[in-house]
Design an enzyme around this catalytic site. Structure first.
Site, PDB file in Angstrom:
ATOM      1  CB  CYS A 462      98.972 -14.651  77.727  1.00  0.00           C
ATOM      2  SG  CYS A 462      98.042 -15.345  79.106  1.00  0.00           S
ATOM      3  CB  THR A 463     103.104 -17.488  78.578  1.00  0.00           C
ATOM      4  OG1 THR A 463     103.731 -16.481  77.799  1.00  0.00           O
ATOM      5  CG2 THR A 463     104.050 -18.669  78.735  1.00  0.00           C
TER       6      THR A 463
END
Length: 613
Positions: A462-463
């Protein structure tokens, strides 16, 4: 066309203002309770409406129907959309609710009065020193707060401090006992106050004006003096919480650095003189016993450093994305290390941003949340049991095994992000969940991993990493997979790694970020197209019109630079036209608001005169 019930006062005032603004526009259309009124104004009764030119609206206001058969609104305002989903409270319901609350307060106050008259309770006014209010960010009511205590609390200093801690919201529970004391004003200070001119603002008081309450006998004496000063025999006991010299030492330990005279930073460092912002994100899923205390300490430590960003604190942990002036980065790291709750946290540093460009964050916002990452789960999981963490180097190597069709045991790569993030960039071979919010992740994971061998390797990213913490815990503990790993520090950490090592990025396109940059290019590919004209583009933006009706799931959209210029930052021509119309009507709306206030004041004065008569 919309129908809604408005509170009586607002409806009548707005109707009068319509008549004041455009008397010729008011006309009877068949009955004494029906008026036809062009929508010439967007304030008051029509507050929040989209511009409709000569079209009309339909409202029900205390028996009046402001009606029109034709509506030409191209865009529904957000409050209209919300009104369709949930009915607004009628005036009768609102009045009934307010009366119930008033009756509850009245009963509570009568019970307090009864107990005061019976000698069971006595009023106490507690005031925190100015320095404590400022440093601990106490609410305004902490300057002078009245509450009622049992008579036993007035016989003991320790019991009184306990009553103050229990009855008044304050941080005394977490402050060391040697950082504050309970005090009273000296007779000299009281005499000086009595000599001040009537109506003069009471001065804050200096250290010499206060004396520590050393014994229970002094507290009893103060109580007796307060009762003797009132003819009713029920006087307020005025007490003060004052800081000791150890209070400053305690604050320095909490911040992780020492402030000089006037709040100056060590070595005369000036955050405003920094050349760059360093973007830092971190999270920790661990139990916080007192989130409010963590929030207070973070504000106290970071505000002098000029830190900006967004921080969520909850009982389950913390999630932070901040920008730090480069010349105070060492002090910032000291503040994080000084908090035991953040022990072992990994600071994920992104590429620096020049101070000459747009600031990544507008302010420092530290907020309490029920969850630092809303997951919508109906059971609890052990967030520590969430698989392996791969360094960017290990991740880069693992990606070489993804997508090999000849290998049935090749790793499955899953993008644990929302659709508006993966549509502009993702790792090659990744399966995008295409969720709207993180709450949708669980059903999407069920679909992606349906029928997959439980021993097959699962790679998630994810980020910044926090979404994988929760997702992998569920994949392991709920879905039963045994070989699960995540990218440590997320895409942000990977991007810094490949840039530092001079490697070809395996991430394609743009990494969507949650500051005002919105995107960080890691790969040369353009994976999406402009919603207005269809040309290849991965520039994400929000509509410039604050009344854009786009739903939450489409608040971010892709638009090329040419279309953004033609539509002046709006998502469509309708929003652009609405924005211009609102700008044109803004002076008129301000005048209407002024007239509304004048009418309300006149009605209040009239009602007061009627009551007196």
């Amino acid at each position: 066309q919309q129908s809604m019930v408005m509170p009586r006062t607002t409806g009548l005032l707005s109707l009068r203002l319509f008549m004041v603004l455009s008397p010729a526009a008011v006309s009877f259309v068949g009955s004494a309770t029906a008026f036809q009124i062009p929508a010439v104004w967007n304030g008051g009764l029509g507050k929040g409406l989209a511009p409709m030119g000569p079209s009309q609206l339909k409202f029900q206001v205390r028996g009046f129907t402001l009606a029109a058969p034709s509506g030409r609104a191209k865009v529904l305002a957000p409050w209209m959309v919300a009104a369709r989903k949930r009915p607004l409270m009628s005036y009768a319901e609102l009045e009934e609710k307010n009366q119930a609350l008033s009756e509850e307060r009245r009963k509570k106050n009568l019970e307090i009065a009864r107990r005061v008259a019976a000698g069971e309770l006595r009023p106490v006014v507690i005031s925190f020193s100015k320095k404590m209010r400022e440093e601990l960010r106490l609410p305004k009511r902490a300057k002078h707060t009245r509450f009622f205590v049992e008579m036993e609390a007035l016989q003991s200093v320790d019991r009184m401090l306990q009553a103050i801690t229990d009855e008044v919201p304050n941080p005394l529970k977490v402050l060391p006992k040697d950082t504050f004391f309970l005090a009273r004003k000296t007779p000299q200070a009281i005499a000086a106050e009595e000599e001040e001119e009537e109506g003069a603002e009471r001065r804050e008081g200096v250290a010499a004006d206060f004396a520590r309450l050393e014994s229970d006998a002094q507290l009893v004496q103060l109580y007796e003096e307060a009762q003797a000063s009132r003819a009713s025999g029920v006087g307020k006991v005025r007490l003060y919480i004052r800081e000791t010299p150890e209070f400053g030492t305690y604050l320095d330990q909490q911040r992780g650095y020492q402030l000089g005279d006037g709040g100056s930073l060590p070595d005369g460092i000036d955050p405003t003189a920094a050349e760059q912002w360093i973007l830092v994100s971190f999270y920790k899923l661990t139990e916080f016993g007192d989130p409010e205390d963590v929030m207070r300490r973070l504000r106290s430590a970071w505000e002098p450093l000029g830190v900006m960003g967004r921080v969520y604190v909850a009982y389950e942990g913390i999630n932070a994305q901040v920008s730090v002036p480069d010349n105070v980065m060492q002090l910032f790291e000291s503040t994080v290390a000084s908090l035991s709750e953040l022990d072992g946290v990994y600071l994920n540093k992104d590429e620096p941003v020049s101070r000459e460009t747009r600031e990544p964050f507008a302010k420092l916002a530290i907020k309490f949340r029920k969850q630092v990452l809303a997951d919508g789960l109906d059971r609890t999981y052990d967030w520590r049991q969430n698989g392996k963490k791969l360094s960017p180097a290990e991740w880069h190597e693992a990606l070489q095994r993804v997508g090999k069709e000849e290998d049935p045991q090749a790793p499955i790569l899953i993008d644990i992000r929302n659709f508006y993030e993966s549509e502009v960039g993702l790792f090659k071979g990744a399966k995008a969940l295409d969720t709207v919010t993180f709450r949708d992740t669980w059903s999407a994971l069920d679909n992606v991993l349906k029928g997959v061998d439980k021993d097959r390797e699962i790679l998630t990213y994810c980020t910044g990493g926090i979404r994988c913490e929760k997702a992998n815990a569920v994949i392991i503990q709920e879905m039963g997979f045994n070989n699960v790993a995540a990218l440590k520090g997320g895409i942000v950490n990977y991007g810094e790694y490949v840039k530092k090592e001079g490697l070809q990025s395996a991430f394609q396109g743009v990494n969507h970020v949650f500051d005002q940059r919105l995107g960080q290019r890691l790969g040369g590919e353009v994976l999406s197209s402009c919603q207005s004209c269809g040309v290849a583009s991965d520039l994400q933006t929000d509509c410039a019109s604050t009344y854009c009706p786009r739903p939450f799931s489409k608040r971010r959209y892709i638009q090329c630079a040419d279309c953004a210029g033609q539509l002046q930052g709006c998502c469509c021509r309708e929003c652009k036209d609405e924005m211009h119309e609102r700008a044109r009507l803004k002076p008129l709306a301000a005048e209407v608001e002024r007239l509304e206030i004048a009418v309300r004041r006149a009605e209040r004065l009239r009602n007061k005169r009627v009551k007196k008569e």
